[in-house]
Write an enzyme that holds these catalytic residues in place. Structure first.
Site, mmCIF file in Angstrom:
data_model
loop_
_atom_site.group_PDB
_atom_site.id
_atom_site.type_symbol
_atom_site.label_atom_id
_atom_site.label_comp_id
_atom_site.label_asym_id
_atom_site.label_seq_id
_atom_site.Cartn_x
_atom_site.Cartn_y
_atom_site.Cartn_z
ATOM 1 N N LYS A 23 0.827 -1.209 0.000
ATOM 2 C CA LYS A 23 0.000 0.000 0.000
ATOM 3 C C LYS A 23 0.864 1.263 0.000
ATOM 4 O O LYS A 23 0.624 2.180 -0.760
ATOM 5 C CB LYS A 23 -0.925 0.032 1.231
ATOM 6 N N ARG A 98 -9.609 1.044 8.689
ATOM 7 C CA ARG A 98 -9.246 -0.338 9.006
ATOM 8 C C ARG A 98 -10.371 -1.049 9.746
ATOM 9 O O ARG A 98 -10.240 -2.223 10.048
ATOM 10 C CB ARG A 98 -8.000 -0.351 9.884
ATOM 11 N N ARG A 137 11.932 -5.387 4.870
ATOM 12 C CA ARG A 137 11.802 -4.018 4.349
ATOM 13 C C ARG A 137 12.443 -2.959 5.243
ATOM 14 O O ARG A 137 12.542 -3.118 6.461
ATOM 15 C CB ARG A 137 10.346 -3.695 4.036
ATOM 16 N N ARG A 171 11.145 -0.495 10.781
ATOM 17 C CA ARG A 171 10.074 -0.291 11.750
ATOM 18 C C ARG A 171 10.143 -1.322 12.868
ATOM 19 O O ARG A 171 10.406 -2.497 12.627
ATOM 20 C CB ARG A 171 8.722 -0.405 11.046
ATOM 21 N N ARG A 182 -0.665 -8.590 13.126
ATOM 22 C CA ARG A 182 -1.180 -7.573 12.190
ATOM 23 C C ARG A 182 -2.018 -8.222 11.091
ATOM 24 O O ARG A 182 -3.046 -7.681 10.670
ATOM 25 C CB ARG A 182 -0.013 -6.766 11.605
HETATM 26 P P1 AMP Z 1 0.785 0.734 9.074
HETATM 27 O O1 AMP Z 1 1.941 1.673 8.959
HETATM 28 O O2 AMP Z 1 -0.386 1.133 8.230
HETATM 29 O O3 AMP Z 1 1.191 -0.702 8.879
HETATM 30 O O4 AMP Z 1 0.275 0.839 10.585
HETATM 31 C C1 AMP Z 1 1.116 0.504 11.670
HETATM 32 C C2 AMP Z 1 0.280 0.311 12.930
HETATM 33 O O5 AMP Z 1 -0.390 1.542 13.254
HETATM 34 C C3 AMP Z 1 -0.834 -0.715 12.817
HETATM 35 O O6 AMP Z 1 -0.383 -2.042 13.062
HETATM 36 C C4 AMP Z 1 -1.800 -0.228 13.888
HETATM 37 O O7 AMP Z 1 -1.343 -0.553 15.179
HETATM 38 C C5 AMP Z 1 -1.695 1.280 13.731
HETATM 39 N N1 AMP Z 1 -2.676 1.829 12.742
HETATM 40 C C6 AMP Z 1 -2.393 2.434 11.560
HETATM 41 N N2 AMP Z 1 -3.519 2.812 10.930
HETATM 42 C C7 AMP Z 1 -4.534 2.418 11.740
HETATM 43 C C8 AMP Z 1 -5.949 2.501 11.642
HETATM 44 N N3 AMP Z 1 -6.555 3.067 10.574
HETATM 45 N N4 AMP Z 1 -6.691 2.001 12.666
HETATM 46 C C9 AMP Z 1 -6.118 1.439 13.748
HETATM 47 N N5 AMP Z 1 -4.790 1.318 13.905
HETATM 48 C C10 AMP Z 1 -3.992 1.801 12.905
#
Ligand code: AMP
Length: 228
Positions: A23, A98, A137, A171, A182
């Site tokens: 994404k 989400r 990554r 990360r 996740r």
């Molecule tokens: P990402 O960078 O999109 O993989 O997000 C990293 C982490 O941030 C996720 O595993 C969640 O803990 C949190 N997170 C990001 N976006 C959301 C969302 N829309 N709703 C809830 N938690 C989120």
């Protein structure tokens, strides 16, 4: 945030897909191609954690465990960011919504400015490949360009292709145990959004197991049609 109402024509695109589906990579490419703003709630939350805000403090442990941050916190962060001037160009939402609660909140927010979702694009991938994708990554600490140990190493080891920086970061939640949580969160709480957007007539699906540039071409065509 300036409190002004944005033009109603600004495109709103959503990228759906489990962690590791690409994404972020694809959103950055679409950002360049279409002049849209990539809006990643994960990035916004990581910035809040780094800045030590109240939202960041309560989000950190949840993020480290690979679970979803509460809808209230994420919706508030998203609402603030959407009100920034640059979002008037149109946005690509990467990692939001989400949950169904977030998707409904987004519809309500957009309705306030007469906007609607142009397309929600699901990046379809095999779960089994995601752990390898995520574990390898890393990103450039200077410009944020994404790399991968196996699939997309910098042309010169240790030097960013884009900005020539020599610092990279990984990360904290990109490890095998957290990835499993996740993926589980994705299937339990986020994948129902595929049916949600199908019912709205906004859903498009892309097989995202192929080469990055091929997927980008397919996505570009969908975005072009959806924003025409
Ligand atoms: P990402 O960078 O999109 O993989 O997000 C990293 C982490 O941030 C996720 O595993 C969640 O803990 C949190 N997170 C990001 N976006 C959301 C969302 N829309 N709703 C809830 N938690 C989120």
């Amino acid at each position: 945030m300036d409190g002004t109402t944005h033009p109603t024509t600004a495109p709103v695109l959503i990228l759906l897909g489990p962690p590791g589906a690409g994404k972020g990579t694809q959103a950055r490419m679409l950002e360049e191609q279409f002049g849209l703003v990539q809006l990643s709630t994960g990035d916004l939350l990581r910035a809040a954690v780094a800045a030590g805000t109240e939202a960041g403090k309560s989000a950190k442990a949840v993020m480290d465990a690979g679970e979803l941050v509460s809808d209230d916190i994420v919706i508030a962060i998203l609402r603030d960011r959407l009100a920034d001037d640059d979002c008037a160009r149109g946005v690509i939402l990467d990692g939001f919504p989400r949950t169904t609660v977030q998707a409904e909140a987004l519809d309500t927010l957009l309705a306030e400015t007469g906007q609607k979702i142009n397309a929600a694009i699901s990046l379809d991938v095999d779960d089994a490949a995601m752990v390898t994708r995520i574990s390898g990554r890393f990103t450039c600490a200077g410009c944020g360009e994404g790399y991968h140990d196996t699939f997309k190493a910098p042309a010169t080891a240790g030097v960013c292709d884009k900005c020539q920086a020599t610092e990279f970061k990984r990360r904290a939640d990109d490890n095998a145990e957290t990835v499993a949580a996740r993926l589980e969160a994705y299937h339990a709480q986020t994948s129902p959004l595929i049916a949600f957007y199908q019912a709205q007539g906004a859903l498009a699906r892309v097989n995202a197991m192929g080469a990055i540039n091929d997927i980008a071409t397919e996505l570009g065509a969908i975005v072009k049609t959806a924003t025409a």
